[in-house]
Motif scaffolding. Structure first.
Motif, PDB file in Angstrom:
ATOM      1  N   THR A  52       0.802  -1.225   0.000  1.00 11.33           N
ATOM      2  CA  THR A  52       0.000   0.000   0.000  1.00 11.33           C
ATOM      3  C   THR A  52       0.834   1.274   0.000  1.00 11.33           C
ATOM      4  O   THR A  52       0.283   2.371  -0.029  1.00 11.33           O
ATOM      5  CB  THR A  52      -0.940   0.027   1.217  1.00 11.33           C
ATOM      6  OG1 THR A  52      -0.162  -0.049   2.419  1.00 11.33           O
ATOM      7  CG2 THR A  52      -1.926  -1.134   1.165  1.00 11.33           C
ATOM      8  N   ARG A  53       2.133   1.152  -0.016  1.00  8.56           N
ATOM      9  CA  ARG A  53       3.030   2.310   0.082  1.00  8.56           C
ATOM     10  C   ARG A  53       2.719   3.382  -0.961  1.00  8.56           C
ATOM     11  O   ARG A  53       2.707   4.563  -0.659  1.00  8.56           O
ATOM     12  CB  ARG A  53       4.481   1.855  -0.057  1.00  8.56           C
ATOM     13  CG  ARG A  53       5.487   2.954   0.027  1.00  8.56           C
ATOM     14  CD  ARG A  53       6.899   2.415  -0.111  1.00  8.56           C
ATOM     15  NE  ARG A  53       7.055   1.151   0.589  1.00  8.56           N
ATOM     16  CZ  ARG A  53       7.685   0.983   1.739  1.00  8.56           C
ATOM     17  NH1 ARG A  53       8.267   1.996   2.314  1.00  8.56           N
ATOM     18  NH2 ARG A  53       7.760  -0.201   2.310  1.00  8.56           N
ATOM     19  N   ASN A  54       2.457   3.018  -2.202  1.00 10.43           N
ATOM     20  CA  ASN A  54       2.258   3.990  -3.271  1.00 10.43           C
ATOM     21  C   ASN A  54       0.791   4.262  -3.604  1.00 10.43           C
ATOM     22  O   ASN A  54       0.506   4.955  -4.575  1.00 10.43           O
ATOM     23  CB  ASN A  54       2.992   3.528  -4.538  1.00 10.43           C
ATOM     24  CG  ASN A  54       4.493   3.502  -4.317  1.00 10.43           C
ATOM     25  OD1 ASN A  54       5.047   4.373  -3.668  1.00 10.43           O
ATOM     26  ND2 ASN A  54       5.144   2.475  -4.851  1.00 10.43           N
ATOM     27  N   LEU A  55      -0.126   3.717  -2.812  1.00 15.24           N
ATOM     28  CA  LEU A  55      -1.544   3.969  -3.050  1.00 15.24           C
ATOM     29  C   LEU A  55      -1.940   5.328  -2.499  1.00 15.24           C
ATOM     30  O   LEU A  55      -1.404   5.787  -1.496  1.00 15.24           O
ATOM     31  CB  LEU A  55      -2.401   2.880  -2.400  1.00 15.24           C
ATOM     32  CG  LEU A  55      -2.209   1.475  -2.916  1.00 15.24           C
ATOM     33  CD1 LEU A  55      -3.082   0.500  -2.134  1.00 15.24           C
ATOM     34  CD2 LEU A  55      -2.500   1.388  -4.393  1.00 15.24           C
ATOM     35  N   ARG A  56      -2.890   5.972  -3.167  1.00 19.94           N
ATOM     36  CA  ARG A  56      -3.385   7.260  -2.716  1.00 19.94           C
ATOM     37  C   ARG A  56      -4.809   7.091  -2.195  1.00 19.94           C
ATOM     38  O   ARG A  56      -5.621   6.416  -2.815  1.00 19.94           O
ATOM     39  CB  ARG A  56      -3.368   8.248  -3.859  1.00 19.94           C
ATOM     40  CG  ARG A  56      -1.959   8.544  -4.302  1.00 19.94           C
ATOM     41  CD  ARG A  56      -1.877   9.445  -5.510  1.00 19.94           C
ATOM     42  NE  ARG A  56      -2.874  10.492  -5.511  1.00 19.94           N
ATOM     43  CZ  ARG A  56      -3.204  11.158  -6.586  1.00 19.94           C
ATOM     44  NH1 ARG A  56      -2.626  10.912  -7.733  1.00 19.94           N
ATOM     45  NH2 ARG A  56      -4.127  12.104  -6.531  1.00 19.94           N
TER      46      ARG A  56
END
Length: 62
Positions: A52-56
């Motif tokens: 989920t690090r790059n999810l907005r």
């Protein structure tokens, strides 16, 4: 027992934890033109953070 239900079925996972403990449960799915299949699996906080690090966040559900 934690369960998830969708039009084609239900998946369940027995979980247990202590007060204040954070547990991660992943929904693993396969979707085809003729249907879908899902299962619940225990996960780790580190794996969840990585995925989920790059999810907005689009909207806050409330």
């Amino acid at each position: 027992m934690l369960t998830a239900t969708w039009p084609e079925g239900t998946a369940g996972l027995d979980i247990s934890g202590k007060a204040g403990e954070v547990l991660v449960v992943e929904v693993i799915g396969q979707v085809w033109v003729w249907g879908s299949k899902y299962r619940l699996e225990p996960g780790t906080i580190d794996d969840a953070r990585e995925r989920t690090r790059n999810l907005r966040l689009v909207a806050d559900v409330g």
